[in-house]
Design a protein around this motif. Structure first.
Motif, PDB file in Angstrom:
ATOM      1  N   ASN A   1      11.346 -20.088   2.683  1.00 14.05           N
ATOM      2  CA  ASN A   1      11.578 -19.859   4.106  1.00 14.05           C
ATOM      3  C   ASN A   1      11.199 -21.095   4.919  1.00 14.05           C
ATOM      4  OD1 ASN A   1      12.313 -18.193   6.352  1.00 14.05           O
ATOM      5  ND2 ASN A   1      10.137 -17.936   6.763  1.00 14.05           N
ATOM      6  N   CYS A   2      10.121 -21.709   4.542  1.00 17.63           N
ATOM      7  CA  CYS A   2       9.670 -22.912   5.245  1.00 17.63           C
ATOM      8  C   CYS A   2      10.641 -24.064   5.023  1.00 17.63           C
ATOM      9  CB  CYS A   2       8.277 -23.284   4.751  1.00 17.63           C
ATOM     10  SG  CYS A   2       7.648 -24.782   5.478  1.00 17.63           S
ATOM     11  N   ILE A   3      11.114 -24.216   3.794  1.00 24.57           N
ATOM     12  CA  ILE A   3      12.030 -25.320   3.480  1.00 24.57           C
ATOM     13  C   ILE A   3      13.403 -25.110   4.139  1.00 24.57           C
ATOM     14  CG2 ILE A   3      13.305 -26.454   1.594  1.00 24.57           C
ATOM     15  CD1 ILE A   3      10.367 -27.196   1.671  1.00 24.57           C
ATOM     16  N   ILE A   4      13.939 -23.904   4.018  1.00 20.22           N
ATOM     17  CA  ILE A   4      15.299 -23.640   4.496  1.00 20.22           C
ATOM     18  C   ILE A   4      15.364 -23.530   6.016  1.00 20.22           C
ATOM     19  CG2 ILE A   4      17.189 -21.960   4.460  1.00 20.22           C
ATOM     20  CD1 ILE A   4      16.335 -21.379   1.534  1.00 20.22           C
ATOM     21  N   ARG A   5      14.491 -22.719   6.576  1.00 19.89           N
ATOM     22  CA  ARG A   5      14.556 -22.467   8.021  1.00 19.89           C
ATOM     23  C   ARG A   5      13.658 -23.371   8.847  1.00 19.89           C
ATOM     24  NH1 ARG A   5      14.309 -16.005   8.552  1.00 19.89           N
ATOM     25  NH2 ARG A   5      16.013 -15.520   7.162  1.00 19.89           N
ATOM     26  N   GLY A   6      12.615 -23.879   8.234  1.00 15.64           N
ATOM     27  CA  GLY A   6      11.687 -24.705   8.986  1.00 15.64           C
ATOM     28  C   GLY A   6      10.752 -23.893   9.859  1.00 15.64           C
ATOM     29  N   THR A   7      10.592 -22.612   9.528  1.00 12.21           N
ATOM     30  CA  THR A   7       9.695 -21.787  10.342  1.00 12.21           C
ATOM     31  C   THR A   7       8.263 -21.982   9.879  1.00 12.21           C
ATOM     32  OG1 THR A   7       9.974 -19.931   8.848  1.00 12.21           O
ATOM     33  CG2 THR A   7      11.445 -20.029  10.751  1.00 12.21           C
ATOM     34  N   GLY A   8       7.356 -21.663  10.733  1.00 13.16           N
ATOM     35  CA  GLY A   8       5.950 -21.747  10.380  1.00 13.16           C
ATOM     36  C   GLY A   8       5.120 -22.374  11.469  1.00 13.16           C
ATOM     37  N   ARG A   9       3.863 -22.577  11.135  1.00 13.52           N
ATOM     38  CA  ARG A   9       2.920 -23.151  12.087  1.00 13.52           C
ATOM     39  C   ARG A   9       2.512 -24.541  11.632  1.00 13.52           C
ATOM     40  NH1 ARG A   9      -1.562 -19.670  10.849  1.00 13.52           N
ATOM     41  NH2 ARG A   9      -0.408 -19.370   8.957  1.00 13.52           N
ATOM     42  N   PRO A  10       2.129 -25.405  12.574  1.00 12.66           N
ATOM     43  CA  PRO A  10       1.653 -26.729  12.172  1.00 12.66           C
ATOM     44  C   PRO A  10       0.381 -26.618  11.334  1.00 12.66           C
ATOM     45  CG  PRO A  10       1.766 -26.537  14.580  1.00 12.66           C
ATOM     46  CD  PRO A  10       2.139 -25.220  14.003  1.00 12.66           C
ATOM     47  N   LEU A  11       0.203 -27.566  10.462  1.00 14.91           N
ATOM     48  CA  LEU A  11      -0.951 -27.588   9.569  1.00 14.91           C
ATOM     49  C   LEU A  11      -2.225 -27.819  10.373  1.00 14.91           C
ATOM     50  CD1 LEU A  11      -1.535 -27.422   6.549  1.00 14.91           C
ATOM     51  CD2 LEU A  11      -1.341 -29.899   6.447  1.00 14.91           C
TER      52      LEU A  11
END
Length: 161
Positions: free
Chosen positions: A65-75
């Protein structure tokens, strides 16, 4: 700069995403746990393999999901040290179990460390919290779930102690 959920993330942006690393770590941990659980006897392996498989699949889904959509929070770079200390504590707990120190003593030491990292500094409260969590988890596993705990140097007192 926040990651956009409508466009694929660049590889650099993905690697600065907490979900990228959590997904990667959960996938690796699930794979390793699945490998280890496959060596258990037939009666004991079903639950550990189910949990490990779930961990592996969900971790991989988060990673993708992170790779394909780029969703998530900054590290959160400031919290990484605390997370690494927790990982070291859990790793030390596993090593103590493998060294046959026993579930109760290993878990007590783990809970002492986790409570200290959570901000508790009063020695009496640290010991009381660690003892309470250790006793409750021991009773749940041994009495309620009838789980055989790893043999320890103190097994002559109680199983898995």
């Amino acid at each position: 700069m926040p990651l956009s959920s409508s466009s694929p993330a660049s590889s650099g942006a993905a690697m600065r995403n907490v979900d990228f690393w959590v997904g990667l770590i959960l996938t690796g941990a699930g794979g390793y746990a699945l490998f280890e659980a496959s060596g258990f006897d037939a009666a004991s392996r079903v639950f550990p393999m189910a949990v490990a498989s779930l961990l592996l699949v969900l971790g991989f889904m988060l990673f993708l999901n992170c790779i394909i959509r780029g969703t998530g929070r900054p590290l959160p770079l400031r919290e990484i040290g605390l997370v690494l200390l927790c990982v070291v504590l859990v790793g030390g707990w596993a090593l103590l179990l493998k060294a046959r120190l026993g579930f109760a003593l290993s878990t007590f030491l783990l809970q002492l460390g986790l409570a200290w990292l959570a901000g508790e500094r009063q020695p009496l409260r640290l010991v009381a919290f660690a003892a309470l969590i250790t006793v409750v988890t021991y009773l749940i596993f041994v009495v309620v779930l009838d789980v055989r705990l790893p043999r320890s140097i103190l097994s002559f007192i109680a199983p898995g102690l």
